[in-house]
Design a protein around this motif. Structure first.
Motif, mmCIF file in Angstrom:
data_model
loop_
_atom_site.group_PDB
_atom_site.id
_atom_site.type_symbol
_atom_site.label_atom_id
_atom_site.label_comp_id
_atom_site.label_asym_id
_atom_site.label_seq_id
_atom_site.Cartn_x
_atom_site.Cartn_y
_atom_site.Cartn_z
ATOM 1 N N GLY A 22 44.220 79.395 37.885
ATOM 2 C CA GLY A 22 43.211 79.206 39.463
ATOM 3 C C GLY A 22 42.442 80.240 40.041
ATOM 4 N N PHE A 23 43.199 81.977 39.874
ATOM 5 C CA PHE A 23 42.240 82.649 40.552
ATOM 6 C C PHE A 23 42.442 83.728 39.361
ATOM 7 N N LEU A 24 43.044 83.860 37.826
ATOM 8 C CA LEU A 24 42.458 84.047 36.553
ATOM 9 C C LEU A 24 41.006 83.901 35.890
ATOM 10 N N PHE A 25 41.030 82.585 35.841
ATOM 11 C CA PHE A 25 39.861 82.305 35.081
ATOM 12 C C PHE A 25 39.260 80.840 35.928
ATOM 13 N N PRO A 26 38.515 81.698 36.971
ATOM 14 C CA PRO A 26 37.933 80.247 37.959
ATOM 15 C C PRO A 26 36.473 80.089 37.213
ATOM 16 N N ARG A 27 35.392 81.082 36.299
ATOM 17 C CA ARG A 27 34.124 79.822 35.471
ATOM 18 C C ARG A 27 34.734 78.873 34.765
ATOM 19 N N PHE A 28 35.762 78.675 33.953
ATOM 20 C CA PHE A 28 36.556 78.296 33.045
ATOM 21 C C PHE A 28 36.269 77.005 33.675
ATOM 22 N N PHE A 29 37.206 76.624 34.863
ATOM 23 C CA PHE A 29 37.631 76.098 35.339
ATOM 24 C C PHE A 29 37.006 75.094 36.518
ATOM 25 N N ASN A 30 35.607 76.244 36.807
ATOM 26 C CA ASN A 30 34.850 75.179 37.978
ATOM 27 C C ASN A 30 34.055 74.312 36.824
ATOM 28 N N GLN A 31 34.117 74.160 35.219
ATOM 29 C CA GLN A 31 33.044 73.718 34.903
ATOM 30 C C GLN A 31 34.230 72.254 35.439
ATOM 31 N N PHE A 32 35.544 72.206 35.332
ATOM 32 C CA PHE A 32 35.410 70.587 35.446
ATOM 33 C C PHE A 32 36.295 70.335 36.844
ATOM 34 N N GLU A 33 35.380 70.689 37.645
ATOM 35 C CA GLU A 33 35.502 69.905 39.336
ATOM 36 C C GLU A 33 34.956 68.916 39.206
ATOM 37 N N GLY A 34 34.447 67.601 37.905
ATOM 38 C CA GLY A 34 33.881 66.490 38.895
ATOM 39 C C GLY A 34 35.320 65.885 37.978
ATOM 40 N N TYR A 35 36.093 66.257 37.822
ATOM 41 C CA TYR A 35 37.378 65.584 36.708
ATOM 42 C C TYR A 35 38.379 65.146 37.839
ATOM 43 N N VAL A 36 38.659 65.680 38.606
ATOM 44 C CA VAL A 36 39.457 65.832 39.524
ATOM 45 C C VAL A 36 39.796 63.850 40.168
ATOM 46 N N ALA A 37 38.992 63.182 40.144
ATOM 47 C CA ALA A 37 39.612 61.717 41.360
ATOM 48 C C ALA A 37 39.788 61.416 39.775
ATOM 49 N N ASN A 38 39.527 62.051 38.951
ATOM 50 C CA ASN A 38 39.869 60.832 37.524
ATOM 51 C C ASN A 38 41.193 61.386 36.768
ATOM 52 N N ILE A 39 41.837 62.692 37.566
ATOM 53 C CA ILE A 39 42.949 63.341 37.022
ATOM 54 C C ILE A 39 44.395 62.895 37.805
ATOM 55 N N LEU A 40 43.449 62.803 38.899
ATOM 56 C CA LEU A 40 44.346 62.071 40.147
ATOM 57 C C LEU A 40 44.939 60.665 39.555
ATOM 58 N N MET A 41 43.961 59.564 39.406
ATOM 59 C CA MET A 41 44.057 58.347 39.015
ATOM 60 C C MET A 41 45.059 57.982 37.695
ATOM 61 N N LEU A 42 45.236 59.597 36.588
ATOM 62 C CA LEU A 42 45.584 59.423 35.787
ATOM 63 C C LEU A 42 47.588 60.002 35.947
ATOM 64 N N ILE A 43 48.116 60.790 37.194
ATOM 65 C CA ILE A 43 48.636 60.345 37.780
ATOM 66 C C ILE A 43 49.798 60.045 38.427
ATOM 67 N N ILE A 44 48.555 58.580 39.305
ATOM 68 C CA ILE A 44 48.984 57.215 39.791
ATOM 69 C C ILE A 44 49.440 56.821 38.714
ATOM 70 N N GLY A 45 48.607 56.747 37.175
ATOM 71 C CA GLY A 45 48.698 55.211 36.253
ATOM 72 C C GLY A 45 49.916 55.869 35.643
ATOM 73 N N LEU A 46 50.790 57.088 35.413
ATOM 74 C CA LEU A 46 51.544 57.618 34.180
ATOM 75 C C LEU A 46 52.768 57.703 35.999
ATOM 76 N N LEU A 47 53.010 57.945 36.961
ATOM 77 C CA LEU A 47 53.791 57.771 37.993
ATOM 78 C C LEU A 47 54.220 56.049 38.351
ATOM 79 N N PHE A 48 53.539 55.399 38.289
ATOM 80 C CA PHE A 48 53.651 53.621 37.975
ATOM 81 C C PHE A 48 54.194 53.395 36.425
ATOM 82 N N LEU A 49 53.836 53.465 35.579
ATOM 83 C CA LEU A 49 54.385 53.078 34.232
ATOM 84 C C LEU A 49 55.851 53.809 34.651
ATOM 85 N N LYS A 50 56.044 54.892 35.014
ATOM 86 C CA LYS A 50 57.560 55.141 34.884
ATOM 87 C C LYS A 50 58.766 54.314 36.824
#
Length: 310
Positions: A22-50
Motif C-alpha cells: 500500500g505504501f510502495l504502489f499507491p497509484r496502482f492500488f488506488n484504482q481498485f478503491e471501488g472494489y472494497v465492498a466486493n472483496i469484503l463480501m467474497l471474504i465473508i462468503g469463503l469464510l461461511f463455506l468453511k
C-alpha cells in the motif's frame, strides 16, 4: 507446495505485504478503491463455506453473551479509550482513537480467530451483531463524549451492512447445499484461509494506498508527529486486546476468549476509513489509515504470545 503447509505459520507474510504494498504502489492500488465492498463480501462468503451457519446461529441464540460481547466492543471500549487518552493526546488523535474503539468487529477478526484455532462461529456471530448495532452506537458515543452529531443515514447504512453480510452467507449456503461437492468443500475448508488472507492483503493495500503518499510526506517533513501517533496507536491496540481477552475472564477455554478479544482489537477499519472521511477532519482519516500498521503488528504479536495466555 506452500499451500499444503499450515497457514498459521505464514499468514503474517500476507499482512506485511499488504502494508508495504500500500505504501510502495499507491497509484496502482488506488484504482481498485471501488472494489472494497466486493472483496469484503467474497471474504465473508469463503469464510461461511468453511463454517457451518447453524453454529453461528447457535451462538447468536445465546443472546446474553453475544450482547455482552457487543457491549464491550461498541460501548465500553470507546468510553474507556476516551477517558484513558483524553488527558495527553490532541483532539484530532483522540477522535480517531475513539472512532477506532467504537467500530464493530471486522470480518478479518473472524479469519484470524480461525487461524488461531479460536471459536470462529462465535467470532462471526459477534461480527454480525456488532455491524448491525453500530449504526446506532457510533453516533451515540460521539454525541455523549464529544457533543458531536454524526448525521448517518441509519436505514441505508444498516441495509448496506446487512447486504454485505447476508448476501454472501446465503450464496455460500446455496453453494454448499446444492452446487459444490463434498470434496470441493473439504478443499475450501483446508486451503480457504490462504485465499482469504490474500484478499485481506489486497484490502490492506487498497486502503493504505489512499493516504500513503500523505503519510510518507508527513514523515519526511515532520517525523516526530507520525512516530508519536504510531506510539499512541500501539498502546491503544494493546489495550483493546487486553480488554477483549479479560472481559470474558470466566470462560475457561481460550478459544472463546480469542473470539471476543479479536472482535475488540480487529475492528472494521474499512468502515472506519469511510466514516472518518465523511464526518471528520482530514487528519482523522489519516490516523485511521495509519492504524493499520499497529493493527497488523498486534495481530502477529498476539499469534506469537497466545500460547502464554491463561
Amino acid at each position: 507446495m506452500i499451500a499444503k503447509k499450515p497457514v498459521d505459520k505464514y499468514f503474517h507474510l500476507y499482512l506485511i505485504v499488504g502494508v508495504i504494498g500500500g505504501f510502495l504502489f499507491p497509484r496502482f492500488f488506488n484504482q481498485f478503491e471501488g472494489y472494497v465492498a466486493n472483496i469484503l463480501m467474497l471474504i465473508i462468503g469463503l469464510l461461511f463455506l468453511k463454517v457451518d451457519f447453524v453454529d453461528v446461529i447457535t451462538h447468536i441464540r445465546n443472546l446474553p453473551f453475544v450482547l455482552y460481547s457487543a457491549l464491550i466492543t461498541l460501548i465500553v471500549s470507546p468510553i474507556l479509550t476516551f477517558f484513558v487518552f483524553k488527558w495527553f493526546v490532541p483532539q484530532e488523535l483522540l477522535i480517531a482513537l475513539v472512532l477506532l474503539a467504537a467500530l464493530p468487529a471486522g470480518i478479518t477478526g473472524a479469519v484470524i480467530t480461525d487461524i488461531m484455532n479460536g471459536k470462529t462461529p462465535l467470532s462471526l456471530s459477534i461480527v454480525i451483531v456488532t455491524n448491525l448495532f453500530c449504526v446506532c452506537t457510533i453516533p451515540f458515543i460521539f454525541l455523549v463524549l464529544f457533543k458531536t452529531s454524526i448525521d448517518l443515514n441509519y436505514t441505508n447504512l444498516a441495509i448496506d451492512l446487512a447486504k454485505m453480510i447476508f448476501i454472501p452467507v446465503i450464496f455460500a449456503k446455496v453453494l454448499k447445499r446444492y452446487l459444490l461437492k463434498d470434496v470441493i468443500i473439504g478443499k475450501i475448508q483446508r486451503y480457504g484461509n490462504w485465499v482469504i488472507m490474500g484478499l485481506v492483503s489486497m484490502l490492506l493495500m487498497i486502503t493504505i494506498a489512499f493516504q500513503s503518499e500523505n503519510i510518507l510526506t508527513n514523515i519526511k517533513t515532520d517525523w516526530v508527529w507520525p512516530l508519536q501517533t504510531l506510539g499512541i496507536l500501539f498502546i491503544a491496540f494493546f489495550m483493546f486486546q487486553i480488554l477483549g481477552y479479560f472481559s470474558v475472564f470466566w470462560r475457561e477455554k481460550r478459544r472463546g476468549k480469542f473470539a471476543v478479544s479479536n472482535s475488540v482489537m480487529i475492528m472494521n477499519n474499512f468502515l472506519g476509513v469511510l466514516l472518518a472521511i465523511a464526518f471528520f477532519p482530514a487528519g482523522v482519516g489519516t490516523i485511521v489509515i495509519m492504524s493499520f500498521i499497529p493493527w497488523t503488528v498486534m495481530i502477529m504479536a498476539k499469534h506469537w504470545y497466545k500460547r502464554y495466555l491463561p
